[in-house]
Design an enzyme around this catalytic site. Structure first.
Site, PDB file in Angstrom:
ATOM      1  N   SER A  93     -22.778  -5.300  49.703  1.00  0.00           N
ATOM      2  CA  SER A  93     -23.164  -6.057  48.515  1.00  0.00           C
ATOM      3  C   SER A  93     -23.628  -7.459  48.881  1.00  0.00           C
ATOM      4  O   SER A  93     -23.145  -8.052  49.855  1.00  0.00           O
ATOM      5  CB  SER A  93     -21.971  -6.151  47.554  1.00  0.00           C
ATOM      6  OG  SER A  93     -22.218  -7.088  46.520  1.00  0.00           O
TER       7      SER A  93
ATOM      8  N   TYR B  46     -13.642  -8.217  45.433  1.00  0.00           N
ATOM      9  CA  TYR B  46     -14.696  -7.209  45.589  1.00  0.00           C
ATOM     10  C   TYR B  46     -15.547  -7.528  46.818  1.00  0.00           C
ATOM     11  O   TYR B  46     -15.797  -6.672  47.667  1.00  0.00           O
ATOM     12  CB  TYR B  46     -15.573  -7.165  44.340  1.00  0.00           C
ATOM     13  CG  TYR B  46     -16.821  -6.331  44.502  1.00  0.00           C
ATOM     14  CD1 TYR B  46     -16.741  -4.945  44.577  1.00  0.00           C
ATOM     15  CD2 TYR B  46     -18.080  -6.929  44.586  1.00  0.00           C
ATOM     16  CE1 TYR B  46     -17.882  -4.171  44.744  1.00  0.00           C
ATOM     17  CE2 TYR B  46     -19.224  -6.165  44.745  1.00  0.00           C
ATOM     18  CZ  TYR B  46     -19.124  -4.790  44.816  1.00  0.00           C
ATOM     19  OH  TYR B  46     -20.246  -4.024  44.988  1.00  0.00           O
TER      20      TYR B  46
END
Length: 354
Positions: free
Chosen positions: A162, A187
């Site tokens: 990501s 995350y």
């Protein structure tokens, strides 16, 4: 955590059509996984899908995606496969990534040529509320995938990282050689962990692992927790949209077809350990994005301007030169066209649900 170098071995990329493969795609009830599985099936690959269909967001959207792949909700049995009614070369397992026994059974039974791990607990802000879900799915689950690849002879593994791994990095555009030691959400930390874990398995066991740092993917069948869907839903239903950091934000919005094109290039041309940015290489201001969406919907938004949210960043911008050099990757979908396709799907899908 130390920054991991990204210098893949030389890749002899060939745009010719490869031989069909048997590919595991995890997260096929999700946004990117669904589109990837569909594209692979349409070109003749055998695809095994996997997803736990959790309730992080509306499961009806997930089931609708699966139905497009010929996987019917009424046919699903946990830890067993379901055959597609639309694609003869597709089957689907409803399984948790963290279920080690089930994952090993699938790998032993199916014998994959390649694996694409897109399943993960998504969402930056939700990781602040429910951190344990991220460790289980994104760390324990990814370890199960790595171990299964090692134990059952899979040498071609691509996986989702990501853009959030860049965290507080202020240098833009983001380069894969930049330090990624300052994540600002759990995350992001789990995605950085995935890259380090993959490097270890590439080094120890010769697995060709490629991490893809996705940059703000949008398009038809998108996630309801992402800005395009949140904004479209609010505008369509006469609710104000929340504009964070008072609109002073930008994102490297990347259309789903461009993302899938890049992922398939990576699947077809595996290399030794590598990490790439995969984005549009052209950030768009949040206000321009909202205006483009307003034009496509034919309706103006009421805007509530708010402060920055915890765990968020002001700007993302992908340097995709490595992906371009190694694979000929070049996204070409203009924002106005991508938003147009998204709105067309949005109106059709949610009107049909009324």
């Amino acid at each position: 955590m130390p920054s991991t170098p990204n210098k893949p071995s030389t890749i002899n990329y060939s745009p010719s059509t490869p031989k069909s493969k048997k590919i595991l795609v995890t997260g096929t009830a999700g946004f990117i996984g669904f589109h990837l599985a569909k594209k692979l099936l349409e070109r003749g690959d055998e695809v095994v899908g996997l997803d736990n269909i959790n309730d992080y967001y509306d499961v009806n959207l997930k089931y609708a995606r699966l139905a497009e792949l010929g996987i019917q909700k009424k046919s699903l049995i946990p830890n067993h496969y379901t055959l597609s009614t639309k694609f003869p070369l597709h089957k689907f397992y409803k399984v948790d990534l963290e279920d080690t026994k089930a994952i090993n059974h699938i790998f032993e039974t199916e014998q994959f040529d390649a694996v694409v791990n897109l399943a993960a607990q998504a969402g930056v802000r939700y990781s602040i509320e429910n951190p344990h879900a991220y460790i289980q799915s994104n760390v324990v689950g990814f370890l199960n995938i790595l171990e299964a690849c090692r134990n059952y002879g899979v040498k071609n593994l691509s996986y989702a990282s990501s853009s959030s791994v860049y965290g507080l990095n202020e240098s833009q555009p983001f380069k894969t050689t930049d330090k990624t030691d300052t994540p600002i959400s759990l995350y992001a930390a789990t995605k950085k962990s995935n890259e380090l874990m993959a490097h270890t398995y590439s080094h120890l066991y010769g697995i060709q692992t490629t991490g893809l740092r996705f940059f703000t993917v949008y398009g038809p069948w998108g996630r309801p927790d992402m800005a395009p869907m949140l904004f479209a839903d609010a505008i369509s239903n006469d609710r104000a949209i929340k504009v964070f950091n008072h609109g002073k934000m930008s994102r490297d919005f990347t259309y789903i077809d461009d993302i899938v094109d890049g992922v398939i290039k990576v699947i077809d041309n595996p290399s030794d350990y590598s990490v790439y940015n995969i984005g549009n290489n052209a950030p768009v201001s949040l206000m321009e994005f909202i205006e483009t969406l307003e034009d496509a919907l034919g309706k103006k938004a009421e805007k509530n301007f708010m402060d920055m949210q915890p765990g968020d960043v002001e700007s993302t911008y992908a340097d995709t030169q490595d992906l371009m050099n190694d694979f000929g990757y070049k996204p070409d979908t203009k924002l106005v066209d991508g938003i147009g396709e998204f709105v067309k799907w949005y109106k059709g899908f949610y009107k049909s649900e009324e």
